[in-house]
Design a protein around this motif. Structure first.
Motif, PDB file in Angstrom:
ATOM      1  N   ASN A   1      92.183  67.254 -25.927  1.00  0.00           N
ATOM      2  CA  ASN A   1      91.110  66.359 -25.502  1.00  0.00           C
ATOM      3  C   ASN A   1      91.626  65.522 -24.342  1.00  0.00           C
ATOM      4  N   THR A   2      90.918  65.578 -23.232  1.00  0.00           N
ATOM      5  CA  THR A   2      91.340  64.867 -22.035  1.00  0.00           C
ATOM      6  C   THR A   2      90.134  64.197 -21.399  1.00  0.00           C
ATOM      7  N   PRO A   3      89.891  62.917 -21.670  1.00  0.00           N
ATOM      8  CA  PRO A   3      88.773  62.233 -21.012  1.00  0.00           C
ATOM      9  C   PRO A   3      88.903  62.315 -19.492  1.00  0.00           C
TER      10      PRO A   3
ATOM     11  N   GLN B   1      88.665  64.447 -13.048  1.00  0.00           N
ATOM     12  CA  GLN B   1      90.109  64.412 -13.216  1.00  0.00           C
ATOM     13  C   GLN B   1      90.474  63.613 -14.468  1.00  0.00           C
ATOM     14  N   PRO B   2      91.612  63.930 -15.090  1.00  0.00           N
ATOM     15  CA  PRO B   2      92.020  63.168 -16.276  1.00  0.00           C
ATOM     16  C   PRO B   2      92.175  61.678 -15.954  1.00  0.00           C
ATOM     17  N   ILE B   3      91.597  60.841 -16.806  1.00  0.00           N
ATOM     18  CA  ILE B   3      91.758  59.394 -16.635  1.00  0.00           C
ATOM     19  C   ILE B   3      93.192  58.997 -16.956  1.00  0.00           C
ATOM     20  N   ILE B   4      93.681  59.518 -18.050  1.00  0.00           N
ATOM     21  CA  ILE B   4      95.076  59.339 -18.459  1.00  0.00           C
ATOM     22  C   ILE B   4      95.696  60.731 -18.521  1.00  0.00           C
ATOM     23  N   ASP B   5      96.726  60.957 -17.729  1.00  0.00           N
ATOM     24  CA  ASP B   5      97.309  62.299 -17.668  1.00  0.00           C
ATOM     25  C   ASP B   5      98.722  62.369 -18.244  1.00  0.00           C
ATOM     26  N   TYR B   6      99.129  61.318 -18.968  1.00  0.00           N
ATOM     27  CA  TYR B   6     100.490  61.281 -19.515  1.00  0.00           C
ATOM     28  C   TYR B   6     100.531  60.250 -20.627  1.00  0.00           C
ATOM     29  N   LEU B   7     100.948  60.680 -21.821  1.00  0.00           N
ATOM     30  CA  LEU B   7     101.110  59.754 -22.947  1.00  0.00           C
ATOM     31  C   LEU B   7     102.567  59.503 -23.283  1.00  0.00           C
ATOM     32  N   GLY B   8     103.475  60.178 -22.600  1.00  0.00           N
ATOM     33  CA  GLY B   8     104.883  60.015 -22.902  1.00  0.00           C
ATOM     34  C   GLY B   8     105.581  61.354 -22.928  1.00  0.00           C
ATOM     35  N   GLU B   9     106.774  61.353 -23.523  1.00  0.00           N
ATOM     36  CA  GLU B   9     107.567  62.581 -23.528  1.00  0.00           C
ATOM     37  C   GLU B   9     108.614  62.536 -24.630  1.00  0.00           C
TER      38      GLU B   9
ATOM     39  N   ALA C   1      82.717  47.214 -37.407  1.00  0.00           N
ATOM     40  CA  ALA C   1      81.943  46.803 -36.234  1.00  0.00           C
ATOM     41  C   ALA C   1      81.344  48.048 -35.571  1.00  0.00           C
ATOM     42  N   PRO C   2      80.401  47.882 -34.627  1.00  0.00           N
ATOM     43  CA  PRO C   2      79.840  49.042 -33.924  1.00  0.00           C
ATOM     44  C   PRO C   2      80.918  49.826 -33.184  1.00  0.00           C
ATOM     45  N   LEU C   3      80.609  51.096 -32.945  1.00  0.00           N
ATOM     46  CA  LEU C   3      81.532  51.959 -32.226  1.00  0.00           C
ATOM     47  C   LEU C   3      81.695  51.516 -30.777  1.00  0.00           C
ATOM     48  N   ARG C   4      82.871  51.711 -30.249  1.00  0.00           N
ATOM     49  CA  ARG C   4      83.052  51.606 -28.812  1.00  0.00           C
ATOM     50  C   ARG C   4      82.372  52.804 -28.141  1.00  0.00           C
ATOM     51  N   ASN C   5      81.881  52.610 -26.946  1.00  0.00           N
ATOM     52  CA  ASN C   5      81.225  53.697 -26.197  1.00  0.00           C
ATOM     53  C   ASN C   5      80.190  54.410 -27.068  1.00  0.00           C
ATOM     54  N   ALA C   6      79.361  53.622 -27.736  1.00  0.00           N
ATOM     55  CA  ALA C   6      78.439  54.159 -28.737  1.00  0.00           C
ATOM     56  C   ALA C   6      77.460  55.173 -28.167  1.00  0.00           C
ATOM     57  N   ALA C   7      77.163  55.117 -26.889  1.00  0.00           N
ATOM     58  CA  ALA C   7      76.190  56.042 -26.303  1.00  0.00           C
ATOM     59  C   ALA C   7      76.749  57.447 -26.106  1.00  0.00           C
ATOM     60  N   VAL C   8      78.056  57.614 -26.223  1.00  0.00           N
ATOM     61  CA  VAL C   8      78.669  58.930 -26.033  1.00  0.00           C
ATOM     62  C   VAL C   8      78.596  59.698 -27.343  1.00  0.00           C
ATOM     63  N   THR C   9      77.862  60.803 -27.341  1.00  0.00           N
ATOM     64  CA  THR C   9      77.668  61.571 -28.577  1.00  0.00           C
ATOM     65  C   THR C   9      78.874  62.446 -28.910  1.00  0.00           C
ATOM     66  N   ASN C  10      79.536  62.965 -27.905  1.00  0.00           N
ATOM     67  CA  ASN C  10      80.734  63.781 -28.137  1.00  0.00           C
ATOM     68  C   ASN C  10      81.928  62.844 -28.275  1.00  0.00           C
ATOM     69  N   ARG C  11      82.193  62.434 -29.489  1.00  0.00           N
ATOM     70  CA  ARG C  11      83.210  61.416 -29.713  1.00  0.00           C
ATOM     71  C   ARG C  11      84.610  61.911 -29.352  1.00  0.00           C
ATOM     72  N   ARG C  12      84.869  63.173 -29.563  1.00  0.00           N
ATOM     73  CA  ARG C  12      86.200  63.698 -29.248  1.00  0.00           C
ATOM     74  C   ARG C  12      86.480  63.665 -27.750  1.00  0.00           C
ATOM     75  N   SER C  13      85.437  63.652 -26.962  1.00  0.00           N
ATOM     76  CA  SER C  13      85.645  63.611 -25.511  1.00  0.00           C
ATOM     77  C   SER C  13      86.231  62.286 -25.064  1.00  0.00           C
ATOM     78  N   LEU C  14      86.230  61.290 -25.964  1.00  0.00           N
ATOM     79  CA  LEU C  14      86.786  59.979 -25.655  1.00  0.00           C
ATOM     80  C   LEU C  14      88.249  59.854 -26.073  1.00  0.00           C
ATOM     81  N   GLU C  15      88.764  60.853 -26.752  1.00  0.00           N
ATOM     82  CA  GLU C  15      90.109  60.785 -27.307  1.00  0.00           C
ATOM     83  C   GLU C  15      91.127  61.432 -26.379  1.00  0.00           C
ATOM     84  N   ILE C  16      92.246  60.783 -26.215  1.00  0.00           N
ATOM     85  CA  ILE C  16      93.333  61.317 -25.402  1.00  0.00           C
ATOM     86  C   ILE C  16      94.325  61.974 -26.354  1.00  0.00           C
ATOM     87  N   ASP C  17      94.275  63.282 -26.405  1.00  0.00           N
ATOM     88  CA  ASP C  17      95.097  64.037 -27.347  1.00  0.00           C
ATOM     89  C   ASP C  17      95.465  65.362 -26.701  1.00  0.00           C
TER      90      ASP C  17
END
Length: 639
Positions: free
Chosen positions: A215-217, A223-231, A171-187
């Protein structure tokens, strides 16, 4: 077994006047064994013997091979350790908190931690055998260092639309208009931890040691949208504990963007995640320090998904059922591994694989099912759906009749009648019958040209064949053996984690989606190959990595969780997200699980995606109390 609710007000223990099957005293009403002891029995040798080294270094492997953590918005110190013994609920072991209280005193959900252990394998009689667990109490072990890398790549991945990406173009990409795809990844990068009773080591921005690689959207304010993925934490013996996120959802615009879709919502992010787990063990080998990594089949994976709001009720097809079936039909068995030998925990998997005769009604004609192990779990799972979904009528009481576990020919008609309701998997012919069960929607339910086994959830090949044998009277009868005590074993850890996951349908699923059933991703049954390459169409040859399995799931997950209610005469995943529940032990009528006290914020009685984002943790857990499952720990007021 008509699924139309014909008497919602009846008590579940009462019987309708006319039933096609015997309804005498049931063999069990539960799927978990009640009254689990606080301590478990280890089935491997004691750790009192020093690590064997010298000419040949020890072989180390992590179990569970696939661990499962679940998000919770309580303080992370209030975690509980997920199930570790097959058939048992979480045992409430330290350093986790006790269950069955799944919420804290202030009404927040406790996160479920995945605990990982290291097992030493050795050659016994020429067969590679798990000998014992190795931890910081094992003589000769100097240290254990764990590595884990969590990520969330949902916003940068393809949208989810059924089988697109598996059997037809993505299927089409999510947030297809964003060219910097890594900027969408929380890593936030990988993390390491070692020692006993250590942590928390948190997955947060700037904590990887190499912030430039993270990578921190960011939101509109930077500010970080998500600032914690766990521990990460460790227990007193140095075992790894992975705790997931807090169920947080956010967006990158000044005001919440629209959330029109159940799975694909641009601008939205959540903190579900997944990723690899590895370890190294440093031993003292006669005065020489050696650091030994896991062997090529020793790495693990952790999945961090939504809570399980009905933790005592497994699905008709669990994650273990799915991966057992995939292994039987598609994954080579390691020739040297003793787990598959006679008397081993995976002997039946080997026998089934050798016996596999594809595309016949009985695809495993020479393997006789054991009623207690192969048939009873399917029937009890179907029976227990009554507690969580009003599509299920009192006729499901027939599924726990003791006559179904008796091979006496006088009960042949009973068994055969039940079997006529079972839906065969794709490609398997079946004798005439209703073939309407499970009453669960499938991998692609909205494309009318799809086969029935794709539009609606079928049983696995192994399940259907075992039921066919049983219906014909070929099975080991139900015995009177008491439930075995909870035990910790290498494969038992693998099974305990997966049997509490949804094994279908994958539209997209709960803990994982259809990418997990790709046999090419596995180095052996139940164990992912950490060096595998993706089978997703359009990215063949791309290595799998952190976030590979969560990326396919809904963003945010609460949108899909909201819509996982019944559609017509079919359900989705009531075992994880109940559709209905008994509000207390004296109630006789099931009510909507996701109901408001009066009305939701928008004035509606039925929750929206936005309502579930804000209210998800307030809904109750459906838990066992005596002979019934009832809703507990629901917030006093919603919203």
């Amino acid at each position: 077994m008509n699924t139309t609710e014909n008497n919602n007000n009846n008590n579940p223990h009462s019987m309708p006047e006319e039933l096609p099957f015997d309804t005498r005293t049931p063999f069990t009403r539960r799927s978990f064994v009640a009254g689990a002891a606080a301590a478990v029995t280890a089935t491997l040798a004691s750790s009192g013997t020093a690590v064997a080294a010298g000419a040949t270094d020890p072989i180390y492997r992590i179990h569970p091979a696939i661990g499962v953590a679940r998000v919770g918005n309580a303080d992370s110190s209030q975690f509980f350790i997920g199930p570790e013994a097959p058939g048992y609920a979480p045992l409430g072991e330290a350093p986790g908190t006790s269950v069955p209280n799944y919420k804290t005193a202030d009404g927040k959900i406790k996160p479920q931690a995945a605990r990982f252990r290291i097992f030493e394998y050795g050659w016994v009689g020429g067969r590679l055998t798990p000998i014992r667990e190795v931890n910081l109490n094992t003589p000769g072990v100097v240290s254990i260092s764990w590595q884990c890398h969590l990520a969330n790549k949902k916003a940068s991945f393809y949208g989810f639309e059924g089988g697109q990406g598996e059997n037809r173009p993505a299927a089409p990409l999510r947030n297809a208009a964003v060219t910097n795809r890594r900027s969408l990844e929380i890593d936030f990068g990988g993390r390491s931890i070692s020692g006993g009773s250590q942590g928390p080591v948190k997955f947060q921005p700037g904590g990887s040691g190499n912030p430039a690689s993270e990578n921190t959207p960011l939101n509109y304010a930077g500010q970080p949208i998500i600032d914690y993925l766990g521990e990460l934490r460790t227990d007193s013996q140095g075992r790894l504990l992975v705790i997931g996120g807090k169920g947080k959802t956010g967006y990158n615009t000044p005001t919440p963007p629209p959330m029109p879709h159940w799975a694909n919502n641009d601008g939205w992010f959540d903190d579900a995640s997944d990723g690899p787990v590895t370890a190294t063990v440093t031993i003292n080998d006669n005065g020489t320090l050696k650091t030994i990594p896991m062997d090529s089949k020793g790495g693990a994976w952790v999945l961090c998904g939504p809570p399980d709001f009905a933790p005592g009720i497994p699905g008709s097809i669990t994650g273990y059922d799915l991966l057992f079936d995939v292994a039987v039909r598609s994954i080579p068995i390691p020739a040297e591994n003793a787990l598959y030998d006679a008397g081993g925990p995976l002997e039946k998997l080997r026998l089934l694989q050798d016996d596999y005769t594809p595309e016949t009604e009985i695809e495993f004609p020479n393997v006789i099912p054991d009623f207690a192990k192969d048939i009873q779990p399917i029937l009890v799972a179907a029976y227990n759906l009554w507690w969580i979904d009003s599509l299920v009528t009192l006729k499901h009481n027939n599924l726990i009749s003791p006559t179904l576990g008796d091979p006496n020919p006088k009960y042949d008609a009973y068994r055969k009648k039940v079997f006529t309701y079972m839906r065969p998997p794709l490609g398997v012919p079946a004798s005439p019958g209703t073939r309407s069960m499970p009453k669960i929607l499938g991998d692609d339910p909205y494309i009318q040209s799809m086969p029935e086994a794709v539009q609606h959830l079928p049983l696995t090949h192994v399940q259907f064949s075992m039921l066919a044998q049983w219906a014909a009277g070929n099975f080991i009868p139900l015995g009177n053996d008491p439930p075995a005590p909870p035990e910790i074993s290498a494969h038992g850890l693998d099974k305990a984690a997966l049997e509490n996951c949804v094994g279908g349908a994958f539209f997209p699923g709960i803990e994982f989606g259809w990418q997990m059933r790709n046999p090419n991703l596995f180095v052996e049954p139940f164990r992912l190959n950490l060096s595998a390459t993706s089978g997703y169409l359009g990215e063949e040859g791309v290595p799998i990595g952190p976030g590979h399995f969560s990326r396919q799931m809904a963003v945010p997950w609460q949108a899909d969780f909201n819509d996982c209610r019944n559609e017509g005469n079919y359900a989705w995943w009531p075992t994880q997200r109940p559709t209905h529940a008994l509000p207390n032990a004296t109630a006789t009528k099931r009510v909507d699980w996701a109901r408001p006290t009066n009305k939701f914020a928008g004035g509606n009685k039925e929750s929206t995606h936005e309502d579930m984002v804000s209210e998800w943790y307030k809904f109750g857990f459906v838990l066992e109390q005596g002979d019934v499952f009832i809703e507990k720990e629901r917030a006093a007021k919603i919203p």
